[in-house]
Design a protein around this motif. Structure first.
Motif, PDB file in Angstrom:
ATOM      1  N   ASN A 139       0.815  -1.216   0.000  1.00 19.70           N
ATOM      2  CA  ASN A 139       0.000   0.000   0.000  1.00 19.70           C
ATOM      3  C   ASN A 139       0.848   1.265   0.000  1.00 19.70           C
ATOM      4  O   ASN A 139       0.465   2.291   0.531  1.00 19.70           O
ATOM      5  CB  ASN A 139      -1.047   0.000   1.106  1.00 19.70           C
ATOM      6  CG  ASN A 139      -0.421   0.002   2.463  1.00 19.70           C
ATOM      7  OD1 ASN A 139       0.793   0.022   2.568  1.00 19.70           O
ATOM      8  ND2 ASN A 139      -1.237   0.005   3.479  1.00 19.70           N
ATOM      9  N   PHE A 153       0.287  -4.910  10.918  1.00 13.44           N
ATOM     10  CA  PHE A 153       1.727  -4.944  11.117  1.00 13.44           C
ATOM     11  C   PHE A 153       2.131  -6.060  12.057  1.00 13.44           C
ATOM     12  O   PHE A 153       1.333  -6.596  12.823  1.00 13.44           O
ATOM     13  CB  PHE A 153       2.212  -3.614  11.682  1.00 13.44           C
ATOM     14  CG  PHE A 153       2.177  -2.517  10.676  1.00 13.44           C
ATOM     15  CD1 PHE A 153       3.342  -2.086  10.075  1.00 13.44           C
ATOM     16  CD2 PHE A 153       0.988  -1.928  10.313  1.00 13.44           C
ATOM     17  CE1 PHE A 153       3.314  -1.092   9.137  1.00 13.44           C
ATOM     18  CE2 PHE A 153       0.950  -0.928   9.377  1.00 13.44           C
ATOM     19  CZ  PHE A 153       2.112  -0.508   8.778  1.00 13.44           C
ATOM     20  N   LEU A 183      -0.688  10.772  21.564  1.00 15.90           N
ATOM     21  CA  LEU A 183       0.409   9.894  21.147  1.00 15.90           C
ATOM     22  C   LEU A 183       1.482   9.834  22.225  1.00 15.90           C
ATOM     23  O   LEU A 183       2.018   8.773  22.527  1.00 15.90           O
ATOM     24  CB  LEU A 183       1.017  10.388  19.843  1.00 15.90           C
ATOM     25  CG  LEU A 183       0.196  10.071  18.598  1.00 15.90           C
ATOM     26  CD1 LEU A 183       0.792  10.758  17.391  1.00 15.90           C
ATOM     27  CD2 LEU A 183       0.153   8.572  18.361  1.00 15.90           C
ATOM     28  N   TYR A 237       2.642   6.371  24.045  1.00 16.22           N
ATOM     29  CA  TYR A 237       3.955   5.769  23.847  1.00 16.22           C
ATOM     30  C   TYR A 237       4.911   5.999  24.998  1.00 16.22           C
ATOM     31  O   TYR A 237       5.953   5.352  25.072  1.00 16.22           O
ATOM     32  CB  TYR A 237       4.543   6.194  22.501  1.00 16.22           C
ATOM     33  CG  TYR A 237       3.835   5.460  21.410  1.00 16.22           C
ATOM     34  CD1 TYR A 237       4.071   4.117  21.229  1.00 16.22           C
ATOM     35  CD2 TYR A 237       2.872   6.074  20.643  1.00 16.22           C
ATOM     36  CE1 TYR A 237       3.375   3.397  20.286  1.00 16.22           C
ATOM     37  CE2 TYR A 237       2.163   5.372  19.696  1.00 16.22           C
ATOM     38  CZ  TYR A 237       2.429   4.027  19.516  1.00 16.22           C
ATOM     39  OH  TYR A 237       1.733   3.320  18.593  1.00 16.22           O
ATOM     40  N   ARG A 269      10.567   3.495  16.016  1.00 19.23           N
ATOM     41  CA  ARG A 269       9.161   3.252  16.282  1.00 19.23           C
ATOM     42  C   ARG A 269       8.306   4.378  15.719  1.00 19.23           C
ATOM     43  O   ARG A 269       7.242   4.142  15.149  1.00 19.23           O
ATOM     44  CB  ARG A 269       8.910   3.099  17.771  1.00 19.23           C
ATOM     45  CG  ARG A 269       7.479   2.734  18.082  1.00 19.23           C
ATOM     46  CD  ARG A 269       7.232   2.627  19.551  1.00 19.23           C
ATOM     47  NE  ARG A 269       7.952   1.527  20.156  1.00 19.23           N
ATOM     48  CZ  ARG A 269       7.521   0.276  20.114  1.00 19.23           C
ATOM     49  NH1 ARG A 269       6.409  -0.009  19.513  1.00 19.23           N
ATOM     50  NH2 ARG A 269       8.211  -0.676  20.672  1.00 19.23           N
ATOM     51  N   ARG A 326       7.558   3.663  12.273  1.00 15.78           N
ATOM     52  CA  ARG A 326       6.587   2.596  12.045  1.00 15.78           C
ATOM     53  C   ARG A 326       5.174   3.040  12.398  1.00 15.78           C
ATOM     54  O   ARG A 326       4.212   2.643  11.751  1.00 15.78           O
ATOM     55  CB  ARG A 326       6.980   1.351  12.859  1.00 15.78           C
ATOM     56  CG  ARG A 326       8.273   0.716  12.382  1.00 15.78           C
ATOM     57  CD  ARG A 326       8.403  -0.695  12.897  1.00 15.78           C
ATOM     58  NE  ARG A 326       8.325  -0.733  14.354  1.00 15.78           N
ATOM     59  CZ  ARG A 326       9.381  -0.670  15.158  1.00 15.78           C
ATOM     60  NH1 ARG A 326      10.579  -0.563  14.657  1.00 15.78           N
ATOM     61  NH2 ARG A 326       9.225  -0.712  16.465  1.00 15.78           N
ATOM     62  N   ILE A 327       5.069   3.886  13.436  1.00 12.84           N
ATOM     63  CA  ILE A 327       3.740   4.377  13.796  1.00 12.84           C
ATOM     64  C   ILE A 327       3.186   5.227  12.662  1.00 12.84           C
ATOM     65  O   ILE A 327       2.023   5.123  12.296  1.00 12.84           O
ATOM     66  CB  ILE A 327       3.789   5.205  15.088  1.00 12.84           C
ATOM     67  CG1 ILE A 327       4.161   4.310  16.256  1.00 12.84           C
ATOM     68  CG2 ILE A 327       2.447   5.868  15.353  1.00 12.84           C
ATOM     69  CD1 ILE A 327       4.590   5.086  17.457  1.00 12.84           C
ATOM     70  N   MET A 353       3.875   4.907   9.573  1.00 11.19           N
ATOM     71  CA  MET A 353       3.467   3.958   8.518  1.00 11.19           C
ATOM     72  C   MET A 353       2.091   3.392   8.827  1.00 11.19           C
ATOM     73  O   MET A 353       1.236   3.298   7.948  1.00 11.19           O
ATOM     74  CB  MET A 353       4.442   2.787   8.446  1.00 11.19           C
ATOM     75  CG  MET A 353       5.755   3.101   7.805  1.00 11.19           C
ATOM     76  SD  MET A 353       6.705   1.576   7.847  1.00 11.19           S
ATOM     77  CE  MET A 353       8.299   2.174   7.393  1.00 11.19           C
ATOM     78  N   ALA A 354       1.879   2.993  10.099  1.00  9.11           N
ATOM     79  CA  ALA A 354       0.592   2.384  10.465  1.00  9.11           C
ATOM     80  C   ALA A 354      -0.535   3.390  10.282  1.00  9.11           C
ATOM     81  O   ALA A 354      -1.631   3.030   9.839  1.00  9.11           O
ATOM     82  CB  ALA A 354       0.635   1.897  11.907  1.00  9.11           C
ATOM     83  N   MET A 355      -0.271   4.645  10.605  1.00 10.14           N
ATOM     84  CA  MET A 355      -1.309   5.653  10.438  1.00 10.14           C
ATOM     85  C   MET A 355      -1.586   5.875   8.953  1.00 10.14           C
ATOM     86  O   MET A 355      -2.739   5.938   8.522  1.00 10.14           O
ATOM     87  CB  MET A 355      -0.887   6.965  11.101  1.00 10.14           C
ATOM     88  CG  MET A 355      -0.809   6.850  12.609  1.00 10.14           C
ATOM     89  SD  MET A 355      -0.140   8.305  13.414  1.00 10.14           S
ATOM     90  CE  MET A 355      -1.486   9.433  13.232  1.00 10.14           C
ATOM     91  N   ALA A 356      -0.510   5.957   8.169  1.00 11.59           N
ATOM     92  CA  ALA A 356      -0.675   6.171   6.733  1.00 11.59           C
ATOM     93  C   ALA A 356      -1.424   5.004   6.108  1.00 11.59           C
ATOM     94  O   ALA A 356      -2.276   5.186   5.242  1.00 11.59           O
ATOM     95  CB  ALA A 356       0.688   6.353   6.073  1.00 11.59           C
ATOM     96  N   ALA A 357      -1.124   3.781   6.580  1.00 15.45           N
ATOM     97  CA  ALA A 357      -1.767   2.606   6.002  1.00 15.45           C
ATOM     98  C   ALA A 357      -3.268   2.633   6.201  1.00 15.45           C
ATOM     99  O   ALA A 357      -4.012   2.006   5.467  1.00 15.45           O
ATOM    100  CB  ALA A 357      -1.197   1.329   6.630  1.00 15.45           C
TER     101      ALA A 357
END
Ligand SMILES: Nc1ncnc2c1ncn2[C@@H]1O[C@H](COP(=O)(O)OP(=O)(O)OP(=O)(O)O)[C@@H](O)[C@H]1O
Ligand SMILES: [Mg+2]
Lengths: 236, 276
Positions: free
Chosen positions: A52, A84, B158, B162, B224, B227-228, B230-234
């Motif tokens: 994606n 993930f 956030l 975290y 991290r 990656r966070i 990325m997870a939000m964008a995903a």
């Protein structure tokens, strides 16, 4: 829309110039459920992040007929639900409810529909009582299930899971397998849990050192001991 | 491994816990503002403010002792106001000399110092009651309701999320070090070997290990954050912060808000009229 995944000659190196994917080509047809196996560091997670548009390598990635590029990202991300490997990265909101509502909210759905999606996604992973809980006080397995709910609530057409069964107890693992079996979606599941692959995912792709080294029916590949041994896998 | 002690929230069933978090938040801000604006040396008003605070503490069933114990943590900071005793006023109260330096304490200065100390003590108590009776996610909602910029609220969320992960990670690192820092038994095979090996290593070596741990913690936090994102964008994050609309404030909560604000306003008026 056809819920397919097409990857053409994809190569990718991390900024420290470590080549993680080398000329990967892969085609997954609509409704197919595929396992992605391979030893640690094979490049499974890296490949998944391309689906994606989070990582961009050289080559072409097409999802649901849409090339994964800047102008399509919104639609691609609505179509692909990505879970993930580490649930702490996936659950970034203050409460479980907020996290599961995040995807639908960004799809621009009306509030009532967002609530409905959250309720049904939490019910699907059997975590309905956890909506008001705070994510960091949950156990790993609970976090994992919530992480899956966060993408189910987006009602994606393609589900991509990175090691979904790692850290689950047998009952949670069984529930997850049953849940995934019931979903009529295209699925790509990276996993070291080959028993699950045999049960749930009829096709298997094996990666090693950034390349695809085998691709075929799961039963057949699991019978090929030489292949399994060569790539650090073990018959379940 | 979970870190619970960082979370100030204490779940109880009390009217204070049940009160709408938005009302609580606004009232707490108003209380702190009132305490700050009340003129110096308006002792009766301070006593009324303290009485109000104590009744809230009793109502909240957190226990007065719990709140006072926590509030005392803020006292050292009040000492920063200590010098005003010597710099402020005409009525000399006492004086002493250190070497060639003569310090004179004034009555006005002392009153000012005591007022500042009392005000901060009251304000800290209000903040403690708010944080202990309201789950943090509700506080975030309250911040949104009073129009604190959404981006800021999202950042608080956030950070809070975290902070725990980071502390967990630090504790894991320290536990890993502790698990591998064994001591050799005092009766070694030969006396020479025993004399030469001090367990724990040199100070410089220990410092290097600690430095490495801090660095590793920083790197982990940094990766991290990547990656966070990325997870939000995903899940469709596009740089704009969105949230579901808030529920409306109930009539009873409006009433609590109105009477609370009214009372604080009267107290302030009293102070300004008689001591201002
Ligand atoms: N952020 C990064 N920066 C640099 N190199 C990375 C990064 N992430 C992964 N790599 C490297 O890329 C290679 C592929 O990693 P990837 O995470 O895709 O493996 P994987 O197949 O998912 O392994 P596992 O089964 O352990 O999850 C590894 O050699 C890894 O060291
Ligand atoms: Mg991986």
């Amino acid at each position: 829309m056809h819920h397919s995944i097409e990857v053409d000659h994809l190569s990718f190196s991390y900024p420290d110039s470590h080549a993680a994917l080398r000329d990967v080509s892969l085609r997954i047809s609509p409704g197919e459920k595929v396992a992605l196996a391979g030893p640690n560091g094979a490049g499974k997670s890296t490949l998944i992040l391309h689906l994606n548009g989070i990582l961009k390598g050289d080559g072409q990635v097409t999802v649901c007929g849409l090339p994964v590029e800047q102008k399509n990202l919104g639609r691609v991300r609505a179509a692909v639900g990505l879970v993930f490997q580490n649930p702490d990265d996936q659950l970034f909101s203050p409460t479980v409810f907020d996290d599961v509502a995040f995807g639908p909210l960004y799809q621009g759905l009306p509030p009532a529909e967002v609530e409905r999606r959250v309720t049904s996604a939490l019910a699907a992973v059997r975590m309905s009582d956890y909506a008001r809980r705070v994510s960091h006080h949950l156990s790993t397995g609970e976090k994992k299930r919530i992480a899956i709910a966060t993408v189910l609530s987006m009602e994606p057409e393609i589900l991509v899971l990175d090691e979904p069964t790692a850290g689950l107890d047998p009952r949670a693992r069984r529930a997850l397998i049953n849940l995934l079996r019931g979903l009529p979606l295209t699925m790509l599941v990276s996993s070291h849990d080959l028993a699950m692959a045999r049960e749930l995912l009829p096709r298997m792709v094996v990666m090693d050192e950034g390349r695809i080294v085998a691709d075929g029916p799961t039963q057949e590949l699991l019978g090929d001991e030489k292949l399994l041994e060569a790539h650090g896998l073990e018959k379940p | 491994m979970h870190v619970h002690f960082l979370d100030p929230y204490r779940p109880r069933t009390s009217p204070i816990h049940a009160l709408d978090p938005r009302v609580k938040f606004v009232l707490t801000l108003a209380y702190i503002l009132t305490a700050a604006l009340t003129p110096i040396a308006a002792w009766p008003v301070y006593i009324l403010l303290l009485a109000a605070m104590l009744s809230v503490e009793i109502l909240s069933s957190l226990g007065v002792r719990y709140v006072l114990k926590r509030a005392s943590l803020a006292l050292p900071f009040v000492l920063a106001a200590f010098p005003v005793i010597f710099t402020n006023g005409q009525t000399a109260l006492f004086s002493f000399s250190i070497g060639s330096l003569t310090l004179t304490g004034y009555a006005e200065g002392l009153a000012r110092f005591l007022s500042v100390a009392l005000k901060s003590w009251l304000s800290v108590q209000a903040a403690i009651v708010l944080a202990s009776s309201t789950p943090f996610p509700d506080l975030l909602q309250a911040m949104r309701a009073i129009r604190i910029p959404r981006l800021l609220v999202a950042m608080f969320g956030l950070m809070w999320r975290y902070l725990f992960v980071l502390v967990d990670e630090a504790m894991r690192l320290m536990r890993a070090r502790a698990a591998r820092s064994g001591h050799r038994a005092a009766t070694g095979p030969s006396p020479r070997l025993r004399a030469g090996s001090r367990s724990g290593g040199s100070v410089a070596w220990r410092a290097r290990v600690a430095g490495g741990m801090a660095g590793s913690l920083f790197l982990r936090a940094f990766e991290r954050s990547d990656r966070i994102y990325m997870a939000m964008a995903a899940r469709g994050y596009d740089g704009e912060v969105r949230a579901l609309p808030l529920s409306s404030v109930k009539p009873a909560a409006w009433l609590a808000l109105g009477s609370g604000l009214g009372m604080l306003f009267l107290l302030l008026l009293l102070g300004v009229l008689f001591w201002g």
